[in-house]
Design an enzyme around this catalytic site. Structure first.
Site, short mmCIF file in Angstrom:
data_model
loop_
_atom_site.label_atom_id
_atom_site.label_comp_id
_atom_site.label_asym_id
_atom_site.label_seq_id
_atom_site.Cartn_x
_atom_site.Cartn_y
_atom_site.Cartn_z
N GLN A 256 38.81 -24.93 39.03
CA GLN A 256 38.66 -23.67 39.75
C GLN A 256 40.01 -23.13 40.22
OE1 GLN A 256 36.07 -21.84 39.42
NE2 GLN A 256 35.29 -21.81 41.49
N GLY B 262 35.14 -23.08 50.59
CA GLY B 262 35.08 -22.61 49.20
C GLY B 262 36.42 -22.66 48.50
N GLY C 295 36.57 -20.92 45.12
CA GLY C 295 36.44 -20.06 43.93
C GLY C 295 37.51 -19.00 43.83
N GLU C 296 38.04 -18.57 44.98
CA GLU C 296 38.93 -17.41 44.95
C GLU C 296 40.35 -17.69 45.42
OE1 GLU C 296 36.20 -13.74 45.94
OE2 GLU C 296 35.37 -15.57 46.79
N LYS D 178 37.21 -32.78 39.54
CA LYS D 178 37.56 -32.20 38.25
C LYS D 178 37.25 -30.70 38.22
CE LYS D 178 37.70 -34.76 34.09
NZ LYS D 178 37.01 -35.61 33.12
N ALA E 154 29.75 -24.47 50.15
CA ALA E 154 29.68 -24.60 51.61
C ALA E 154 28.30 -24.23 52.15
CB ALA E 154 30.75 -23.74 52.26
N GLY F 132 30.19 -21.22 36.06
CA GLY F 132 31.29 -21.91 35.40
C GLY F 132 32.12 -22.64 36.44
#
Lengths: 325, 746
Positions: free
Chosen positions: B639, B703, B705-706, B634, B515, B471
């Site tokens: 994220q 990255g 994501g977090e 986008k 990455a 996702g």
């Protein structure tokens, strides 16, 4: 979910003639949930959706709401919005838009508690299995009641609508094998005491056909304040239904109830009484709100509800009554 | 390669919203039957007896596996090692011991899901129950220092010359703040439940499994099922959210596969939401004490960060709250971090979005705010006064760090200069308004990856690797990167992911996918172009037949030489070839040991708190991120927004409620485990600095994501302090913490 049979009731008489192993289904938003997790296991579902228990009408006898009307529909009716804002607001602050589109007024008043022990059949629960015990008293009880707590059960009643209706002295209309009757909603809900499995003064086969709210002009000066952890789709930590009859800055009469704190929708006549004849001020409201919690018995995790109840009432009274500098 | 940054729609979006994306639970197969987990209702003890007779004769039941009639599951290869591994490392169903509430103690297979579930409820159990410790507080007496935390020792200290201990450094500090912060167990709750559909063809297993790592799952399944890795194919093209709980192997997967093998029928298991609270991990509960020593000007002289985190007694996992934050963020001549594990009789924990960092930054960045208040220094200024221009432990230079720019841009966009530092000084009616900020950081990880690129005769190009789109936007990212490398519009690029048979890629965790995988695209493109040219000159029917490859060039999908320009699909058509392909790899190199790699950000938050009733709501949020090149604007923005929403949940709502007496989980559902609704989420303003980190990799990407969640709970808590003057140190921040002494009422 246990196997069950299904019957579409063609008439109210047909519906009320069914046995004690049956359950009425309207929107099904609570019953089907509870059947899926085995907390309720009726042998037969009697679908009442085709019965004529509809309509929202206002006349000199009061506001009459058919039991099968959907929460979303009732909340938007101009008569309700204008003359009984506390009812409209309580409905709109309930559940989610999807649930309000499905759930009926009668079903809302019959919904079961959200106590996690009640909702998980692997745990003891006096409400579900009388005599099995109540782990909530020494366990997870942040969301539980501080008023009306007996030795057997401390679960809260979850309905917002019921709090508003109890405040306004609404009656519930019932039809059963022995005919029709009408009782005050406040008397309809029972305290848990030693029989928390008995939640309502309803007889076998009886069906809620509607509710009637007395028509009093000053109910248009009312509001429902709901305090919750998240902004939407969440049950009340504490809520207040308040209506005030005002003559300039004087309070002539008041109707008050609280939710999220009682084992039933909690009517507060003494708080209302304490306001009558007083001039609006923060101090007046605070003194009256103080009375609300005088019989409170907080549990290990919900002591904050004592303060929250007083604050919620005061905030709601200020909102409705104004007059605070 | 040029820096790429595009803003295009998500490639898989239409498939998902129209129901065409098939998730692991969406596969129907002939003769399929359904598995259902039976879970323990006690926290500790033994199963004395298990009567399955009624369940066995229940309609549709195919088989019931129990500790007394088990499916053989071998121990995973890594079992017993402390540190990096996660998931279930003790095979379930192999003996009657119960180690935690909700442990899988039976596996019921029936013709339908409902029949399996009904039968599971008919199993009669008798337990011999033992006392259990199920919360951090109760287990503190058994706390111990583990051998390793996040690849380091349990205690890490940096002391300047002549300083013998952190406490000595703290004692001599002119200004001191010290406070303890608590956060509860939290659950990932991805929208898609874990699902496994397993089928055998002889000794070969094909399994649709909800995972963040098809190739890791392939290896683990082979190990526990006792078969060759080459005989396992794991497929997972779509993941409906994961957040770490699909990064490891959990027992429902091998149980499903083992049952399918024994029964010689395909088996599907879809976990219920309730089951996911004990079968697939959680974020451990953390208690942390942060002590800061500083000069009167706000320069840190000593930083001590002590952490306790819960860990299942049967499976070690450290929520590295201090190691992953206080060793990286601020310049302090003296730093000490310690970590102690509190063993509890509870299900295994695992990585959850920004593991260690999310709770650790709550502690560290709340403490920095407390210091700023004590000193009367602006919180942004305080952070700039302690800005680390080199990595604080090994003093390595940063590969690329523009955190100061994040603070500056964030403060500007948010309007920080208009904030009053005085608590309770801004209001709107009954609502007290407050503003707070915090830093965000997350380590930049990168692993070896290989990508394949394939020119197809239909005019499209496929780009593939055994990676995932959780996702996160990876389908879109790969299409954009391949599009740039090949000069072909992204609409003609098909990304193929989520199949263990594809080229090697790491776990889609640790914010490392873009990455790791994207840099290999360039190499794969070079290789595929070379193959295309070699093919173009070698075939007799080719327009470029017999030419010297060095005279032939490729640009924008077209092969060119001596005035001829032929699209690659025409070249392939002329040669009657379906495709040519090339592959390329990318790996971290020597730079790993020469630099510190981190992503950074600044989080600015406004809240309102009702002065009567104490509800806190976030009203405005600004986030500025320094995460290297942003490939797909986008999806990257989504994220970070998702991370901030996660952080709002962590700050104000999320907590797994555990009955202290029984270990029973009180809110195993999405009605009572609160995550933010739309009404809880304000407008979120996200800005990327978009400065490439080419020391890290060719594309300059780190990255994202977090990092979005990092700092959010602290920014909220700091804003609540600014609104109310009340410092809340326990998450989630709920009204009971904010009812104190506001209206002068009890």
């Amino acid at each position: 979910m246990k196997a069950f049979s299904y019957k579409l009731a063609g008439s109210t008489d047909e519906a009320t003639g069914t046995g004690t192993q049956s359950a009425f289904i309207a929107g099904g938003t609570n019953l089907v949930d509870l059947m899926k997790i085995d907390v309720m296991d009726p042998k037969e579902l009697v679908d009442i959706n085709q019965l004529p228990m509809r309509g929202v009408t206002l006349d000199n006898n009061g506001l009459r709401i058919g039991a099968l009307e959907k929460m979303a529909y009732v909340a938007e009716q101009p008569d309700v919005v204008q003359h009984f804002p506390v009812i409209s607001q309580a409905l709109l602050k309930s559940a989610s838009a999807q649930l309000r589109n499905m759930a009926s007024i009668g079903g809302n008043l019959m919904q079961r508690t959200r106590c996690g022990y009640f909702r998980d059949v692997i745990m003891p629960c006096n409400k579900r299995v009388p005599g099995s015990g109540c782990p909530a008293f020494t366990g997870e009880n942040r969301m539980h009641a501080i008023l009306g707590v007996g030795n057997a059960c401390c679960a809260t009643h979850p309905s917002d609508l019921a709090v508003a209706l109890v405040a306004l002295d609404a009656s519930i209309n019932l039809q059963g094998p022995k005919g029709t009757r009408s009782i005050k909603l406040d008397d309809f809900y029972l305290l848990p005491k030693d029989t928390p499995n008995r939640e309502h003064a309803i007889e076998p086969g009886e069906l809620i056909t509607g509710v009637t709210v007395p028509h009093t002009n000053w109910y248009q000066r009312s509001a429902y304040l709901k305090i919750r952890d998240r902004e939407s789709y969440e049950f009340a930590l504490c809520s207040a239904a308040v209506a005030l009859d005002m003559d300039a800055f004087m309070i002539r009469d008041a109707r008050i109830a609280a939710g999220g704190v009682g084992t039933k929708p909690w009517k507060l006549p003494e708080v209302a009484q304490a306001l009558i004849g007083k001039r609006v001020s923060q101090a007046t409201f605070e003194q009256a709100a103080e009375i609300a919690a005088k019989d409170a018995h907080p549990l290990s995790q919900n002591g904050f509800k004592v303060t929250l109840l007083k604050r919620t009432l005061t905030r709601a009274l200020v909102q409705v009554g104004g007059g605070v500098a | 390669m040029n820096m790429v940054t595009q803003s295009i729609d998500r490639f898989d979006g239409k498939l998902k919203v129209t129901g065409q994306a098939r998730y692991s639970g969406d596969h129907s197969l002939p003769n399929l039957c359904y598995g259902y987990l039976l879970q323990s209702s006690i926290a500790k003890g033994r199963i004395q007896s298990m009567d399955v007779s009624a369940a066995q004769s229940s309609p549709g039941v195919v088989a019931i596996f129990t500790p007394f009639n088990p499916l053989k599951i071998y121990s995973p290869a890594q079992a017993g090692e402390e540190g990096m591994i996660s998931g279930d490392v003790i095979p379930l169903l192999q003996n009657p011991t119960v180690d935690y509430f909700g442990q899988t103690i039976g596996f019921v297979v029936a013709e339908t899901f409902e029949e399996a579930r009904d039968a599971a409820r008919l199993v009669k159990l008798q337990y011999q129950t033992q006392p259990a410790i199920v919360e951090l507080q109760a287990g503190l007496g058994q706390a111990y220092a583990p051998k390793s935390v996040s690849g380091m020792g349990a205690t890490v200290s940096v002391l300047s010359d002549g300083v013998t201990s952190i406490d000595e450094a703290l004692r001599s500090a002119p200004v001191l703040v010290s406070a303890t912060y608590n956060s509860p167990i939290e659950h990932h709750n991805p929208m898609e439940p874990h699902a496994t559909t397993a089928m055998w063809n002889g000794d070969r297993l094909t399994i649709y499994d909800a995972t963040q790592w098809v190739q890791g799952q392939q290896r683990n399944l082979a190990a526990v099922l006792g078969i060759d890795e080459a005989n396992v194919r794991v497929l997972c093209p779509f993941v409906g959210g994961a957040f770490g709980c699909k990064g490891s192997m959990w027992m429902h997967s091998p149980l499903t596969a083992a049952a399918a093998r024994v029964l010689n029928r395909p088996v599907k298991t879809v976990l219920t939401r309730e089951q996911m609270y004990s079968a697939v991990g959680h974020r451990p509960s953390v208690r942390q004490t942060v002590t800061l020593g500083a000069t009167k000007q706000g320069e840190l002289t000593a930083l001590k960060h002590e952490v306790y985190s819960t860990s299942s007694r049967v499976k070690f996992f450290a929520e590295a709250a201090a190691h992953r934050t206080s060793l990286a963020l601020y310049k302090s001549p003296n730093i000490l971090v310690t970590h102690q594990i509190v063993p509890i009789d509870f299900a295994p924990g695992t990585f959850m979005r920004a593991p260690g960092v999310a709770p650790g930054m709550f502690g560290l960045e709340s403490a920095m705010d407390e210091l700023a208040v004590k000193l009367g220094v602006d919180p942004v200024d305080l952070r700039l006064r302690n800005y680390a221009t080199a990595e604080p432990v090994h003093k390595l230079p940063w590969s690329s760090k523009h955190l100061d720019e994040c603070y500056r841009v964030g403060a500007e966009k948010f309007g920080w200069s208009r904030r009053s530092p005085e608590p309770k000084s801004t209001r709107n009616g009954d609502w007290l308004i407050g503003q707070g900020m915090a830093t965000a950081l997350y380590p930049a990880h990168r692993s070896h990856a290989e990508v394949k690129i394939r020119f197809q005769s239909d005019g499209n190009v496929s780009v593939s690797a055994a990676t995932h789109d959780l996702g996160t936007g990876m389908y879109t990212v790969l299409a954009i990167v391949a599009s740039e490398a090949l000069g072909i519009p992204p609409e003609r690029i098909q990304a193929v992911l989520g199949d263990s048979g594809l080229t090697v890629a790491p776990v889609a965790g640790g914010s490392q996918t873009t990455a790791s995988v994207s840099p290999a695209v360039a190499a794969a493109a070079d290789s595929a172009i070379k193959k295309l040219i070699a093919t173009a000159v070698s075939g007799t029917k080719s327009p470029f037949s017999g030419m010297n490859p060095s005279d032939v060039s490729y640009a924008n999908g077209v092969v060119q030489a001596s005035g001829k320009s032929v699209p690659f699909e025409a070249v392939l058509a002329a040669l009657d070839r379906s495709a040519v392909e090339g592959s390329g790899i990318a790996s971290p190199g020597e730079e790993e040991h020469k630099y510190g790699f981190l992503s950074f950000g600044a989080q600015f938050c406004e809240v309102r708190v009702n002065e009567w009733t104490g509800e806190a709501r976030v009203t405005r949020f600004t986030s500025v991120m320094d995460v290297g090149t942003v490939v797909s604007q986008k999806t990257a923005r989504s994220q970070v927004i998702g991370g901030i929403v996660f952080g709002i949940g962590m700050g104000l709502l999320e907590a797994t409620k555990v009955d202290p007496n029984s270990g029973w989980i009180a809110n195993r559902n999405l009605a009572e485990y609160l995550v933010p609704t739309n009404a809880d989420v304000p407008h979120i303003d996200v800005e990327f600095l978009n400065i490439p980190d080419t020391t890290f990799n060719l594309l300059g990407v780190r990255g994202i994501g977090e990092i979005g969640i990092a700092g959010v709970p602290a920014a909220i808590a700091n804003a609540i302090f600014n609104a109310t003057g009340i410092r809340v140190r326990d998450l989630p921040i709920t009204p009971e913490s904010l009812l104190v002494d506001q209206k002068g009422m009890a």
